[in-house]
Structures are given as structure tokens and as C-alpha cells.
Scaffold this active site. Structure first.
Site, short mmCIF file in Angstrom:
data_model
loop_
_atom_site.label_atom_id
_atom_site.label_comp_id
_atom_site.label_asym_id
_atom_site.label_seq_id
_atom_site.Cartn_x
_atom_site.Cartn_y
_atom_site.Cartn_z
N ASN A 73 47.37 -57.46 83.99
CA ASN A 73 47.45 -58.92 83.90
C ASN A 73 46.85 -59.63 85.10
OD1 ASN A 73 48.91 -58.76 81.43
ND2 ASN A 73 50.71 -58.20 82.63
N THR B 18 16.09 -96.46 66.51
CA THR B 18 17.48 -96.28 66.13
C THR B 18 17.52 -96.11 64.62
OG1 THR B 18 17.86 -98.65 65.91
CG2 THR B 18 18.36 -97.67 68.05
N SER C 179 3.76 -70.64 59.21
CA SER C 179 3.92 -70.31 57.80
C SER C 179 3.16 -69.03 57.49
CB SER C 179 3.40 -71.45 56.91
OG SER C 179 3.40 -71.07 55.55
#
Length: 439
Positions: free
Chosen positions: A142, A187, A318
Site C-alpha cells: 500500500n 460562429t 483515398s
């Protein structure tokens, strides 16, 4: 291959003579095959375990509890392990039952057998130097394991803060580089006013600087150890000066500001320092994901003519369409951030599971925090070197529509909110002519 026999309270077991660990580690190997991640994947944890064991041996010798011969052998063994020897012998899975007992015993046995070799004895000849009675003297799991775990996180943060400081500097350099480059603010993914592109990168730098301070604060709490906890559990008395002496030696060995946390039980039950550290990691992960998201949007924004910034081309995007390039580095960092957030959820659940004066779930807490530290450090390094440093401003497309945005901002007081300003510009949009011409 030669074998040797060892004995514990459960009976006898045979170990290969090539094994520097002992019988209790062997049982843990059989019992725990959970994460597939052994201790040796985290070098900092091995190093701090040996620091704690060496400091304890030095303290026990100073207090007259351990002979010079045994202390010297333990000291040499710990130093040699920190220099890289026998790391592959730390084999126990990081996620284990018993609140870390198996990790502690793995360290005790490897150190003991290497110390025996230094003394001129064979592995397993524990009558000359014992893993429990000598290497683990005056300790319990511990305090020894918990202290080593805390300090391993502190050492790991050094790599993380170095990575953060480096990427912060890169953001600051980009802020200077783009200080005169205009950018359309947004925003809700819509254009609003204008700002300088450099200020965006300056904001990234300031945000990460805050996290460096948070990490350093967490390290201070992690360096407060519970080495005094042994006396709470052992029936035989521990020398009253053991904690003070061990902390003195541990401070010298580790070069860290170790203090005693006598008043706190967080190492045993509620795991406060670990929860705080994990929360800081989660917060940093969220910031990194947000920064990566912003970078991806900046590199491909349809309202401002695409590509306000150019990301370095690192690979084809890709397997089907030629010429496609994807923002693979920010994407990988975002996925890392998501995983770190998941680690924090696990840490919180494990901390809550602590019962009475002990938290048996501490191993999974350590596993997740150390994993998060490793992943964040690697991700930040990758983002910095493979992406941020190579970003360039795609100035002509930015300049093309900046006058339009400024015109809208100037006209807003005269435009009714009942009519969307873009309605006045529909013909211009259809003909792809500049917005200011339509106005």
C-alpha cells in the site's frame, strides 16, 4: 534448460533458471492475463519501483535494520535495473487483483535475485537475501506500490510537458508568421467578422500553456507520498524515523521534491491525486481535439473560398480516388483524445469503487493514467512535427472574400434582420461575382 524450485505458502513451484523473478510473480503470470500489457512496457514505473526499494534499503540500513552487505547489493541491483538491465523480467500484467501486490512482488523478486547474483549466490537462494524480508523490509504494497506509481506518473509528465512546450512554441511561431494574414471569423460554421489568422494560433498556444501549469500542479500533489502507511497495517512496529529517512533518500535518488502526506488517505481509498491527474489529461484531450477540429475547418471552409490554411501532405487520402488528401494527422490526434477521455471515465469508476481504507482497483487507475500520458505525448509530438510546423497560409483565397465580409459587417446596421443580408446578394452568388459588386 536448468530449473529451480521455490516455495511459498501455497506450496512448491518450478521456475526456469533464466527467470530473474520468483514464485509469486509466476503465480501472477498464471492468474492475470487481462490487458496484455506487462510492467516492462512502462519504463518509468520500473525505475520508480527501484527508487522506492533502494530508498527503503538505505533507510533501513541507516536505522540499523539492514546489514551493509545486503544494502550494498540491493543498491547495486536497483541502479543496474534503472540503467536498463532485466526490464524484460517485469512481466506481470498491469491490470491485476490485489491492489498491485503482484507488481510489488515482481519488483521485490527481480531485485532480490539480481542482488543475490551480486553477492555471489544463485537465484532463489533467499536465505542470504529475501524478497519480502529484505527488499520489502518496513514496507507494504500500500505504500511501496502506490508511491512508485505516483512517481512514475510524475516522470511521465516530463515527456508530456516537453511535448506541450514544443507544440506551444510552434503555435507561437505560426502566430507571428500569420500576424498580418486576415481571416474570416466564424460562429455556427457561418462567417461573421474578420481577425488575423495569427491570433487563432496565438489562442491555441495560450490554451496549451494553461495545461502545462495544471500538469505541474498535479505533480506537486503526486510527490506527496504515503510511505508512513506501513505502520498502520503491520503488527510489528516500524522504526519511528523510517518515513523521514526513506523520504530523504528517495528525494536524493529521484531528484524529485518528495514530501510525506501523513494526513491524507487518498493513496488507499479515494485516489484524489490520481483522479485530479486523470481529469487534467481529459481536459487536455478535449482541447487537443478542439484544436484539431479547428485546423481541419480552417483547411477546408466553403464560405471563404476553401483552404484558408494548407496542411502538410503526409499521405494519399483515398485508395479509390486519385489526388485526394485527408487531414490524417489531426484526425488521429482527435481519436487519441477520445480514447483518453474514455480512460478518465475508467479512472473515475475505479476511484469510486474504493472501499474502507483501501482501493483494490488502483492497478486499473495506474494503467489508464500511464496509457493516457503515453498516448498524449505521442499524439502531441506527431501533431507538432507532422502537421503544425508545416502549415502555410493560403493567402489569395483568404484575401478574395475578406472585403465581402467587411462590407457585410459595415452594412449590418442598415440591413433589417427580417431579411437575410444574403438575399440581397442572391444574384451575385448565382453569377459567382464578388459580393461587394452586388451591393
Amino acid at each position: 534448460m536448468n530449473n529451480r524450485k521455490e516455495h511459498d505458502l501455497l506450496g512448491d513451484e518450478t521456475l526456469p533458471d533464466t527467470a530473474w523473478y520468483g514464485i509469486q510473480t509466476l503465480r501472477a503470470l498464471r492468474n492475470f492475463n487481462t490487458s496484455g500489457v506487462p510492467i516492462h512496457q512502462f519504463q518509468d514505473l520500473i525505475n520508480t519501483l527501484t527508487m522506492v526499494k533502494q530508498a527503503s534499503a538505505e533507510a533501513n540500513h541507516e536505522l540499523g535494520l539492514l546489514s551493509s552487505k545486503k544494502t550494498n547489493a540491493i543498491r547495486q541491483a536497483c541502479i543496474r535495473i534503472r540503467e536498463g538491465e532485466l526490464h524484460n523480467q517485469f512481466v506481470v500484467d498491469l491490470i491485476q487483483g490485489g491492489a498491485g501486490v503482484s507488481t510489488n512482488m515482481n519488483a521485490n523478486e527481480v531485485i532480490a535475485n539480481l542482488a543475490l547474483s551480486i553477492m555471489g549466490h544463485e537465484k532463489g537462494e533467499y536465505q542470504y537475501l529475501h524478497p519480502n524480508n529484505d527488499v520489502n523490509k518496513s514496507q507494504t504494497n500500500n505504500d511501496a506500490y502506490a508511491t512508485a506509481a505516483r512517481l512514475s506518473i510524475v516522470l511521465s509528465t516530463q515527456t508530456l510537458t516537453h511535448a506541450l512546450s514544443s507544440i506551444k512554441s510552434s503555435f507561437e511561431k505560426k502566430a507571428e508568421e500569420f500576424a498580418r494574414t486576415p481571416l474570416v471569423k466564424g460562429t455556427h460554421l457561418q462567417d461573421t467578422a474578420t481577425k488575423m489568422l495569427g491570433s487563432e494560433f496565438a489562442d491555441f498556444a495560450a490554451s496549451l500553456k494553461e495545461e502545462i501549469v495544471n500538469i505541474q500542479s498535479a505533480c506537486t500533489q503526486l510527490c506527496a507520498t504515503n510511505l508512513n502507511s506501513t505502520s498502520q497495517y503491520q503488527t510489528n512496529s516500524v522504526h519511528p524515523d523510517y518515513t523521514k529517512s526513506t523520504i530523504k533518500h528517495l528525494t536524493h535518488i529521484s531528484a524529485l521534491p518528495i514530501t510525506s502526506d501523513k494526513e491524507s488517505s487518498d493513496n488507499h481509498s479515494d485516489m484524489e491525486a490520481f483522479v485530479k491527474t486523470s481529469a487534467i489529461q481529459r481536459k487536455l484531450a478535449i482541447k487537443l481535439a478542439k484544436i484539431c477540429n479547428a485546423i481541419c475547418i480552417l483547411s477546408n471552409d466553403p464560405r471563404t473560398n476553401f483552404n484558408e490554411i494548407n496542411l502538410p501532405i503526409t499521405q494519399a487520402g483515398s485508395s479509390l480516388v486519385p489526388g485526394v488528401v485527408s487531414p490524417v494527422i489531426p484526425e488521429a490526434v482527435s481519436q487519441t483524445a477520445f480514447q483518453v477521455i474514455g480512460h478518465d471515465v475508467t479512472v473515475c469508476m475505479a476511484a469510486e469503487a474504493g472501499s474502507q481504507q483501501l482501493n483494490a482497483m488502483e492497478p486499473v487507475i495506474i494503467y489508464n493514467i500511464l496509457n493516457s500520458m503515453k498516448m498524449l505525448s505521442s499524439a502531441i509530438y506527431m501533431l507538432n512535427h507532422r502537421c503544425i510546423r508545416g502549415i502555410t497560409a493560403n493567402s489569395p483565397p483568404i484575401q478574395l472574400n475578406i472585403p465581402d465580409s467587411r462590407m457585410l459587417a459595415a452594412l449590418m446596421p442598415d440591413l433589417s434582420y427580417g431579411t437575410h443580408p444574403l438575399n440581397h446578394l442572391s444574384s451575385a452568388a448565382a453569377n459567382t461575382s464578388p459580393m461587394k459588386t452586388a451591393v
